[in-house]
Design a protein around this motif. Structure first.
Motif, mmCIF file in Angstrom:
data_model
loop_
_atom_site.group_PDB
_atom_site.id
_atom_site.type_symbol
_atom_site.label_atom_id
_atom_site.label_comp_id
_atom_site.label_asym_id
_atom_site.label_seq_id
_atom_site.Cartn_x
_atom_site.Cartn_y
_atom_site.Cartn_z
ATOM 1 N N GLU A 1 0.825 -1.031 -0.290
ATOM 2 C CA GLU A 1 -0.056 0.008 0.060
ATOM 3 C C GLU A 1 0.880 1.210 -0.145
ATOM 4 O OE1 GLU A 1 -3.463 0.575 -0.253
ATOM 5 O OE2 GLU A 1 -3.449 -1.649 -0.710
ATOM 6 N N GLY A 2 1.849 1.337 0.610
ATOM 7 C CA GLY A 2 2.812 2.184 0.689
ATOM 8 C C GLY A 2 3.557 2.843 -0.702
ATOM 9 N N ILE A 3 3.702 1.571 -1.620
ATOM 10 C CA ILE A 3 4.196 2.032 -2.817
ATOM 11 C C ILE A 3 3.168 2.600 -3.585
ATOM 12 C CG2 ILE A 3 5.136 0.605 -4.658
ATOM 13 C CD1 ILE A 3 6.444 -1.502 -2.966
ATOM 14 N N LYS A 4 1.985 2.050 -3.518
ATOM 15 C CA LYS A 4 1.043 2.729 -4.391
ATOM 16 C C LYS A 4 0.984 4.216 -3.931
ATOM 17 C CE LYS A 4 -1.662 -1.571 -4.850
ATOM 18 N NZ LYS A 4 -2.940 -2.259 -4.134
ATOM 19 N N LYS A 5 1.025 4.367 -2.847
ATOM 20 C CA LYS A 5 0.830 5.776 -2.273
ATOM 21 C C LYS A 5 2.138 6.688 -2.162
ATOM 22 C CE LYS A 5 -3.209 4.244 0.610
ATOM 23 N NZ LYS A 5 -3.797 4.046 1.988
ATOM 24 N N LYS A 6 3.015 5.940 -2.684
ATOM 25 C CA LYS A 6 4.505 6.677 -2.531
ATOM 26 C C LYS A 6 4.759 7.135 -1.010
ATOM 27 C CE LYS A 6 4.417 8.167 -7.397
ATOM 28 N NZ LYS A 6 4.669 9.336 -8.122
ATOM 29 N N VAL A 7 4.624 6.171 -0.215
ATOM 30 C CA VAL A 7 4.821 6.335 1.175
ATOM 31 C C VAL A 7 5.670 5.377 1.564
ATOM 32 C CG1 VAL A 7 3.908 6.549 3.679
ATOM 33 C CG2 VAL A 7 2.369 7.473 1.709
ATOM 34 N N ILE A 8 6.795 5.843 2.663
ATOM 35 C CA ILE A 8 7.747 4.895 2.903
ATOM 36 C C ILE A 8 7.582 4.804 4.227
ATOM 37 C CG2 ILE A 8 9.288 5.209 0.816
ATOM 38 C CD1 ILE A 8 10.930 6.963 2.621
ATOM 39 N N LEU A 9 8.280 3.548 4.934
ATOM 40 C CA LEU A 9 8.501 3.331 6.377
ATOM 41 C C LEU A 9 8.828 4.319 7.006
ATOM 42 C CD1 LEU A 9 8.039 1.345 8.689
ATOM 43 C CD2 LEU A 9 10.433 0.328 8.154
ATOM 44 N N GLN A 10 9.929 5.139 6.654
ATOM 45 C CA GLN A 10 10.628 6.286 7.334
ATOM 46 C C GLN A 10 9.633 7.426 7.400
ATOM 47 O OE1 GLN A 10 11.899 4.132 5.070
ATOM 48 N NE2 GLN A 10 14.025 4.449 4.912
ATOM 49 N N SER A 11 8.600 7.497 6.658
ATOM 50 C CA SER A 11 7.735 8.926 6.687
ATOM 51 C C SER A 11 6.597 8.668 7.623
ATOM 52 C CB SER A 11 7.101 8.983 5.449
ATOM 53 O OG SER A 11 6.229 7.964 4.836
ATOM 54 N N GLN A 12 6.609 7.601 8.238
ATOM 55 C CA GLN A 12 5.379 7.284 9.278
ATOM 56 C C GLN A 12 5.541 8.293 10.672
ATOM 57 O OE1 GLN A 12 2.748 5.488 8.404
ATOM 58 N NE2 GLN A 12 3.957 5.080 6.549
ATOM 59 N N ARG A 13 4.643 8.330 11.474
ATOM 60 C CA ARG A 13 4.898 8.909 12.878
ATOM 61 C C ARG A 13 5.731 8.436 13.526
ATOM 62 N NH1 ARG A 13 -1.344 9.336 14.617
ATOM 63 N NH2 ARG A 13 -1.315 7.707 13.333
ATOM 64 N N LYS A 14 6.546 9.062 14.371
ATOM 65 C CA LYS A 14 7.722 8.692 15.208
ATOM 66 C C LYS A 14 7.274 7.537 16.175
ATOM 67 C CE LYS A 14 11.285 9.905 18.203
ATOM 68 N NZ LYS A 14 12.385 11.191 18.752
ATOM 69 N N VAL A 15 7.664 6.674 16.442
ATOM 70 C CA VAL A 15 7.422 5.556 17.315
ATOM 71 C C VAL A 15 8.305 5.173 17.988
ATOM 72 C CG1 VAL A 15 5.179 4.769 16.231
ATOM 73 C CG2 VAL A 15 7.654 3.640 15.678
ATOM 74 N N ASP A 16 8.183 4.402 19.282
ATOM 75 C CA ASP A 16 9.384 3.766 19.918
ATOM 76 C C ASP A 16 9.792 2.684 19.545
ATOM 77 O OD1 ASP A 16 9.423 5.985 22.137
ATOM 78 O OD2 ASP A 16 7.550 5.396 22.293
ATOM 79 N N ILE A 17 8.825 1.765 18.921
ATOM 80 C CA ILE A 17 8.991 0.437 18.738
ATOM 81 C C ILE A 17 8.327 0.145 17.170
ATOM 82 C CG2 ILE A 17 8.421 -1.954 19.217
ATOM 83 C CD1 ILE A 17 8.288 -1.125 22.338
ATOM 84 N N VAL A 18 9.168 -0.715 16.430
ATOM 85 C CA VAL A 18 8.604 -0.762 15.038
ATOM 86 C C VAL A 18 8.454 -2.720 15.203
ATOM 87 C CG1 VAL A 18 8.851 -1.206 12.661
ATOM 88 C CG2 VAL A 18 9.335 1.063 13.579
ATOM 89 N N LEU A 19 7.157 -2.831 14.955
ATOM 90 C CA LEU A 19 7.016 -4.520 15.003
ATOM 91 C C LEU A 19 6.821 -4.823 13.552
ATOM 92 C CD1 LEU A 19 4.316 -5.094 17.808
ATOM 93 C CD2 LEU A 19 7.111 -4.987 17.890
ATOM 94 N N ALA A 20 7.846 -5.424 12.914
ATOM 95 C CA ALA A 20 7.856 -6.010 11.574
ATOM 96 C C ALA A 20 7.294 -7.361 11.356
ATOM 97 C CB ALA A 20 9.129 -5.841 10.610
ATOM 98 N N LEU A 21 6.184 -7.864 10.910
ATOM 99 C CA LEU A 21 5.477 -9.077 11.115
ATOM 100 C C LEU A 21 6.076 -9.986 10.085
ATOM 101 C CD1 LEU A 21 1.982 -7.875 12.154
ATOM 102 C CD2 LEU A 21 4.174 -8.223 13.520
ATOM 103 N N ASP A 22 6.738 -9.816 8.933
ATOM 104 C CA ASP A 22 7.267 -10.948 8.168
ATOM 105 C C ASP A 22 8.686 -10.229 7.855
ATOM 106 O OD1 ASP A 22 7.233 -9.146 5.805
ATOM 107 O OD2 ASP A 22 5.040 -8.956 6.535
ATOM 108 N N ASP A 23 9.295 -11.773 7.031
ATOM 109 C CA ASP A 23 10.664 -11.500 6.838
ATOM 110 C C ASP A 23 10.898 -10.201 5.854
ATOM 111 O OD1 ASP A 23 13.267 -13.545 6.825
ATOM 112 O OD2 ASP A 23 13.227 -12.732 4.884
ATOM 113 N N THR A 24 10.242 -10.027 4.701
ATOM 114 C CA THR A 24 10.660 -9.012 3.892
ATOM 115 C C THR A 24 10.730 -7.579 4.782
ATOM 116 O OG1 THR A 24 9.712 -10.018 1.821
ATOM 117 C CG2 THR A 24 10.026 -7.715 2.015
ATOM 118 N N SER A 25 9.605 -7.478 5.919
ATOM 119 C CA SER A 25 9.361 -6.278 6.389
ATOM 120 C C SER A 25 10.340 -6.172 7.482
ATOM 121 C CB SER A 25 8.172 -6.065 7.227
ATOM 122 O OG SER A 25 7.081 -6.319 6.372
ATOM 123 N N LEU A 26 10.863 -7.127 8.049
ATOM 124 C CA LEU A 26 12.006 -7.163 9.074
ATOM 125 C C LEU A 26 13.033 -6.807 8.398
ATOM 126 C CD1 LEU A 26 13.072 -7.536 11.922
ATOM 127 C CD2 LEU A 26 13.349 -10.078 11.143
#
Length: 271
Positions: free
Chosen positions: A202-227
């Protein structure tokens, strides 16, 4: 006369034995010549996360005397093409299909129709994100929900059982992934408060990347590619100091754990 009759009977017996022996060898040679063929259609079969899976296929093929053919779809992104590849392998004489789906409910429905003619086994996950409902097509997968629970449990363990004030984001590879949906439900049911949940497709379609999300303390990556992607972002200092926890099983995922760019890793056994 008696001798003639005896000779006739013996001749019949010998001929009967020859016919039986010939039939046996014909059947034997037929079985020897035509081992059952299983086509394995995996989009990214060359990636290291499938190493144990491929080794398991090799061992099982030897044990059961079947011929497994690996079909990689690394350069094909359209889910409709995957259904076309499955059909092509059936037309070539495949007796059964093992496939990891890249599509959603539309492609799943097509596979269910194909399954009525040729046995199909899903690998890794089912597109159905209903935790309670059994997949209409047999699927070999870990308990996705429990993996989400285990990830949340590790997060709680490393924070003394208290996540109060912690801002958490969830990152997944695909919005269509039943596995990611079940894992996310496992995390949420464990009481973790999630600030945002985004998927790579969905991020690729909207040209939004992981780094552009609101600041958080923890990122949970739920699959190998995301991790792997989140680990690299942390390494490049593009996550504003967020700590990465995740689920994965590739050598790259283990690398980010070993180098401490990922704090914790839940590993599924793909053998």
């Amino acid at each position: 006369m008696k001798n003639g009759k005896r000779t006739f009977i013996l001749t019949e017996i010998v001929l009967g034995l020859l016919v039986a022996t010939l039939a046996f060898f014909m059947l034997y040679n037929k079985n020897e010549q035509k081992a059952e063929r299983i086509a394995v259609v995996i989009p990214d079969i060359e990636e290291s996360q499938w190493s144990a899976f491929k080794y398991g296929l090799k061992m099982a093929s030897q044990e059961y005397g079947v011929n497994t053919v690996l079909i990689s779809k690394a350069n094909i992104n359209m889910s409709e093409d995957e259904i076309e590849v499955v059909q092509q392998e059936i037309d070539k004489g495949a007796d059964a299909i093992i496939v990891k789906m890249v599509g959603g409910s539309k492609e799943y429905s097509k596979l269910k129709k194909i399954q009525k003619k040729v046995p199909i086994m899903l690998a890794g996950e089912s597109p159905d994100n209903n935790v309670e409902k059994k997949s209409a097509i047999p699927v070999t997968e870990p308990d996705q929900y429990d993996m989400g629970v285990a990830l949340a449990g590790k997060l709680l363990e490393n924070n003394n059982g208290n996540l109060r004030g912690k801002k958490i984001g969830i990152y997944t590879e695909s919005s269509c992934s039943g596995a990611d949906s079940k894992r996310e439900k496992g995390v949420r049911d464990s009481g973790a408060k999630i600030l945002w949940s985004v998927s790579r497709d969905e991020g690729i379609k909207k040209k939004v990347i992981l780094q552009s999300q609101r600041k958080v303390d923890i990122v949970l990556a739920l699959d190998d590619t995301s991790l792997v992607e989140a680990g690299e972002a942390a390494k490049q200092n593009n996550l504003s100091g967020a700590i990465v926890y995740g689920i994965g099983n590739s050598t790259e995922a283990v690398y980010y754990l070993d180098t401490r760019w990922a704090e914790s890793l839940i590993v599924s056994d793909e053998f």
